[in-house]
Design a protein around this motif. Structure first.
Motif, short mmCIF file in Angstrom:
data_model
loop_
_atom_site.label_atom_id
_atom_site.label_comp_id
_atom_site.label_asym_id
_atom_site.label_seq_id
_atom_site.Cartn_x
_atom_site.Cartn_y
_atom_site.Cartn_z
N LEU A 135 0.84 -1.20 0.00
CA LEU A 135 0.00 0.00 0.00
C LEU A 135 0.87 1.25 0.00
O LEU A 135 0.56 2.24 -0.67
CB LEU A 135 -0.93 0.00 1.22
N HIS A 136 1.96 1.21 0.75
CA HIS A 136 2.90 2.33 0.73
C HIS A 136 3.49 2.52 -0.67
O HIS A 136 3.67 3.65 -1.13
CB HIS A 136 4.02 2.10 1.74
N LEU A 137 3.80 1.40 -1.34
CA LEU A 137 4.34 1.48 -2.69
C LEU A 137 3.30 2.08 -3.64
O LEU A 137 3.64 2.92 -4.49
CB LEU A 137 4.75 0.10 -3.18
N PHE A 181 17.10 -1.03 0.77
CA PHE A 181 17.88 0.07 0.23
C PHE A 181 19.34 -0.34 0.09
O PHE A 181 19.82 -1.25 0.77
CB PHE A 181 17.72 1.34 1.09
N ASP A 182 20.03 0.34 -0.79
CA ASP A 182 21.39 -0.06 -1.17
C ASP A 182 22.35 -0.11 0.01
O ASP A 182 23.18 -1.02 0.11
CB ASP A 182 21.95 0.90 -2.23
N ALA A 183 22.28 0.87 0.91
CA ALA A 183 23.22 0.91 2.02
C ALA A 183 23.05 -0.27 2.96
O ALA A 183 23.97 -0.62 3.70
CB ALA A 183 23.04 2.22 2.80
N PHE A 184 21.89 -0.91 2.91
CA PHE A 184 21.58 -2.02 3.80
C PHE A 184 21.82 -3.36 3.12
O PHE A 184 22.42 -4.26 3.69
CB PHE A 184 20.13 -1.91 4.26
N GLU A 185 21.36 -3.51 1.88
CA GLU A 185 21.44 -4.80 1.19
C GLU A 185 21.94 -4.66 -0.24
O GLU A 185 21.57 -5.46 -1.11
CB GLU A 185 20.06 -5.46 1.18
N GLY A 187 16.03 -0.96 -5.13
CA GLY A 187 15.70 -0.85 -3.72
C GLY A 187 14.95 0.44 -3.49
O GLY A 187 15.53 1.51 -3.60
N VAL A 188 13.65 0.35 -3.19
CA VAL A 188 12.81 1.55 -3.09
C VAL A 188 12.37 1.82 -1.65
O VAL A 188 11.51 2.66 -1.41
CB VAL A 188 11.57 1.41 -4.00
N GLY A 189 12.96 1.11 -0.68
CA GLY A 189 12.54 1.29 0.70
C GLY A 189 13.44 2.23 1.47
O GLY A 189 14.42 2.76 0.92
N PRO A 190 13.14 2.46 2.74
CA PRO A 190 11.94 1.98 3.43
C PRO A 190 10.69 2.71 2.93
O PRO A 190 10.66 3.94 2.89
CB PRO A 190 12.19 2.31 4.90
N LEU A 191 9.67 1.93 2.58
CA LEU A 191 8.50 2.50 1.91
C LEU A 191 7.61 3.30 2.85
O LEU A 191 6.79 4.09 2.38
CB LEU A 191 7.67 1.38 1.28
N ASN A 250 9.04 -5.71 8.08
CA ASN A 250 8.47 -4.39 8.37
C ASN A 250 9.06 -3.81 9.65
O ASN A 250 9.43 -2.63 9.72
CB ASN A 250 6.94 -4.49 8.51
N SER A 251 9.16 -4.65 10.68
CA SER A 251 9.67 -4.18 11.96
C SER A 251 11.13 -3.77 11.86
O SER A 251 11.56 -2.78 12.46
CB SER A 251 9.50 -5.27 13.02
N VAL A 252 11.93 -4.55 11.12
CA VAL A 252 13.35 -4.20 10.95
C VAL A 252 13.49 -2.82 10.31
O VAL A 252 14.23 -1.97 10.80
CB VAL A 252 14.07 -5.26 10.10
N LEU A 253 12.77 -2.60 9.21
CA LEU A 253 12.88 -1.32 8.52
C LEU A 253 12.36 -0.17 9.37
O LEU A 253 12.95 0.91 9.41
CB LEU A 253 12.13 -1.38 7.19
N GLU A 254 11.25 -0.39 10.08
CA GLU A 254 10.70 0.67 10.91
C GLU A 254 11.62 0.97 12.09
O GLU A 254 11.72 2.11 12.53
CB GLU A 254 9.29 0.28 11.36
N GLY A 255 12.30 -0.06 12.61
CA GLY A 255 13.27 0.17 13.68
C GLY A 255 14.46 0.97 13.18
O GLY A 255 14.97 1.85 13.87
#
Length: 278
Positions: A5-7, A119-123, A141-145, A264-269
């Motif tokens: 939905l965010h995307l 995102f690139d810096a992460f993965e 990589g389009v996140g965190p969305l 979701n939790s990892v990215l939001e953290g």
């Protein structure tokens, strides 16, 4: 569902017209999105039983301690086989239903491109691996969305004013947020161990407990030990309903996140800048 939905929200800001295929019970998740983009986003509702023939029957699989080495991946990771995703653990060769699912997954690699909620810096090294594996550069990589989206996207619940007011009164980085996701219920002994740890830690905390079915509660899943809330009332909150996780993790009073590490939790953290205890 929420990252998708965010995307959709992100894509609509670039002038795209989007149709979201959804079942009736999940339609409420679209309310704020549809109201924010009435001319560019529409829904197509299926009667949910039509989706059942494409899903395999639930099958029980024996777990194993056999090691699986993914040597081609950066870092050459080694997993116990029972730690692999359920799609791999439950797959049965020659089973028509599972072969259908496998064909769908393999067909994804033939798409024009792929987008990931990362995102690139992460993965970045893993996305580079996919580019090499698929022989094209259309990996994005389009996140965190969740960053640019309406804060209440995907839920009709109001922010818990009592919770946020309580956090406002706490010192900076003094609160641990505890949430283990909605996919698996914790057993009685796990709940007791977690409650004991929170009690003995002496720290402030917000513990979100999944509200299971009546049967699950009777079977002693997700039951907070009797008397626990009274014992820690001066420094802890137990929440049994939807909690505004993004707002909690971005609150300056929250310094740690005890998590099952769902994506979701990892990215939001990460966005909230809090320490994650896995």
């Amino acid at each position: 569902m929420l990252p998708l939905l965010h995307l959709a929200h992100r894509l609509s800001l670039h002038g795209l017209t989007i149709t979201i295929v959804i079942t009736p019970k999940n339609l409420t998740y679209l309310s704020s999105l549809l109201s924010s983009h009435p001319s560019s986003i529409t829904s197509l509702i299926l009667f949910s039983l039509l989706t059942l023939p494409s899903l395999p029957e639930s099958k029980t699989s024996k777990t194993s301690a056999t090691l699986v080495e993914l040597s081609a991946l950066p870092g050459s990771h080694v997993f116990k086989s029972n730690h692999l995703p359920s799609l791999f653990r439950l797959y049965k060769k020659s089973d028509p239903d599972w072969e259908f699912i496998k064909d769908l997954k393999l067909a994804n690699t033939k798409n024009w491109g792929c987008v990931f909620n990362s995102f690139d810096a992460f993965e970045g090294e893993y996305m580079d691996y996919l580019k090499k594996k698929l022989s094209h550069d259309w990996i994005f990589g389009v996140g965190p969305l969740n960053l640019p989206s309406p804060e209440n996207l995907g839920s009709e619940s109001d922010l818990n004013e009592r919770l946020l007011t309580w956090l406002d009164e706490c010192p900076k980085a003094s609160v641990v947020y505890v949430w283990f996701g909605s996919q698996k219920l914790l057993k009685r002994e796990q709940m007791e161990a977690l409650a004991l740890g929170l009690e003995k830690s002496g720290t402030r905390f917000v513990w979100v407990v999944k509200t299971g079915s009546t049967q699950a509660r009777e079977d002693e899943f997700e039951n907070v030990p009797d008397g626990f809330e009274e014992q820690v009332a001066s420094r802890g909150l137990v929440i049994r309903e939807w909690a505004p996780q993004v707002s909690i993790l971005n609150h300056e009073a929250v310094g740690g996140f005890l998590s099952h590490c769902g994506w979701n939790s990892v990215l939001e953290g990460i966005v909230g800048g809090v320490v994650i205890l896995a």
